[in-house]
Design a protein around this motif. Structure first.
Motif: not given
Length: 392
Positions: A177-180, A247-250, A252-256, A267-272
């Motif tokens: 998750h990537c949040q700004t 988003v799909r990464f090479e 295999g991970a998927m992100a919002t 808030v600014s946030r990244i969660r993996i």
């Protein structure tokens, strides 16, 4: 070819808040390696105020041409409004100076590739031949190079997390998750160049969330596909005030991804989430080690010999312009391409262009799809009738 001048002679272009509040302290933090000799601003009063704060030995100029001719700087720091970045970066490169420019370095992939074509240009000479169109990569040389300010890459927390992710120590990355989510009011957009494609290049996708998205790519690597939406929900602007993406990464991970200037609780946030642990960064405009958290998966919690080193990097270096400038000066001294330049930074700009294209066309976009023939190569709005400026 190593850059052997010490200290490096630096000049700033623009003397507003970002230069005064971030770049000037960064230069002072590296005073043994770099010396500020020139400053450029069209506003005489603002320039005079800056010169008073910068101290002795710094000359002021109303234009970049005069400054480059008089000072012959080795490094130019650019902190002007976004629409000026591309030409100012190219002018500095043509004069033989390395460039560290505030985000975004430019407003389109076309502008980025034009800047890349000037890299490796001897002062007063022609650019390197054989620049592959659409790659942002000139022929190999020892500089000068142009780099983007992506200071969130440079804190010790990000370096530590990237090492753990790249080594596989956290297990395979799976979900991110990537949040700004920030807040900007009508007064913020009363500044004439904000909210307009021609002068800002885009909305929170381009001007705010770019830092977290760049850090997400820095941590997870190559992306492969993006599906997005964007909207003008509150502000009377040409560009968006909110965007979202899948988003799909090479790997295999998927992100919002969420970018907003409509959010009261900022808030600014990244969660993996990886197979063996979750790594999370929560901050606003900058972070230290304490802003990172690691949570082991249930099956990994008993393995203290493996998990104890996740939480504590060897040093606590906050994300900052000073941290990035140190790495940039290291690259100058070695005659190497600095991080945040070339294909590395182009990947982030391509990601933004793909987000806009997907949002405006309602179609998925693959990495590498936006070629010089694509309208989204030339402008982030892609000449889309619902989003391009009315004069188009």
């Amino acid at each position: 070819m190593a850059f052997e001048k010490t200290p490096v002679r630096a000049a700033v272009v623009g003397t507003g808040g970002i230069i005064t509040g971030a770049h000037l302290p960064a230069l002072r933090a590296h005073a043994d390696r770099v010396r500020l000799v020139g400053a450029v601003d069209v506003d005489e009063s603002r320039l005079a105020d800056f010169l008073g704060e910068a101290g002795d030995g710094v000359s002021g100029y109303p234009g970049m041409t005069e400054m480059l001719a008089a000072e012959e700087p080795d490094l130019v720091l650019v902190g002007t409004p976004p629409s000026l970045h591309a030409e100012q970066a190219r002018a500095a490169l043509r004069a033989g100076a390395w460039v560290l420019c505030e985000k975004p370095l430019c407003l389109s992939l076309a502008e980025y590739d034009a800047i890349a074509a000037e890299e490796g240009t001897p002062a007063g000479g022609a650019g390197e031949a054989g620049v592959p169109p659409g790659t942002g990569e000139p022929a190999a040389c020892g500089g000068p190079f142009a780099s983007v300010v992506f200071q969130h890459r440079y804190g010790s927390g990000a370096a530590h997390a990237r090492g753990l992710l790249r080594s596989g120590d956290l297990g395979a990355p799976l979900v991110a998750h990537c949040q700004t989510t920030w807040h900007r009011d009508a007064e913020y957009y009363s500044v004439p160049w904000r909210g307009r494609w021609a002068t800002e290049g885009g909305g929170p996708t381009m001007g705010h969330g770019i830092h977290q998205m760049d850090l997400l790519l820095h941590l997870l690597g190559e992306w492969s596909e993006i599906r997005a939406m964007a909207g003008r929900l509150v502000h009377d602007v040409e560009s968006e005030d909110v965007s979202t993406a899948l988003v799909r990464f090479e790997n295999g991970a998927m992100a919002t991804v969420v970018n907003s200037v409509l959010s009261p609780d900022e808030v600014s946030r990244i969660r993996i989430d990886c197979a063996d642990a979750t790594v999370e960064l929560t901050h606003l405009y900058g972070y230290g080690n304490d802003d990172w958290a690691y949570t082991p998966a249930p099956h990994a919690r008993s393995r203290t010999e493996r998990t104890s080193h996740w939480r504590t990097p060897a040093a606590d270096v906050p994300s900052s312009h000073a941290a990035q400038l140190g790495g940039f000066l290291d690259a100058m001294e070695k005659g190497e391409r600095p991080p945040g330049s070339g294909p590395d930074a182009r990947r982030t700009l391509e990601f933004l262009a793909a987000l806009y294209k997907s949002a405006f066309t309602a179609q998925p976009v693959q990495q590498g799809e936006i070629t010089p023939q694509d309208p989204f190569y030339r402008a982030m709005h892609g000449e889309h009738p619902d989003w391009a400026p009315k004069e188009h």
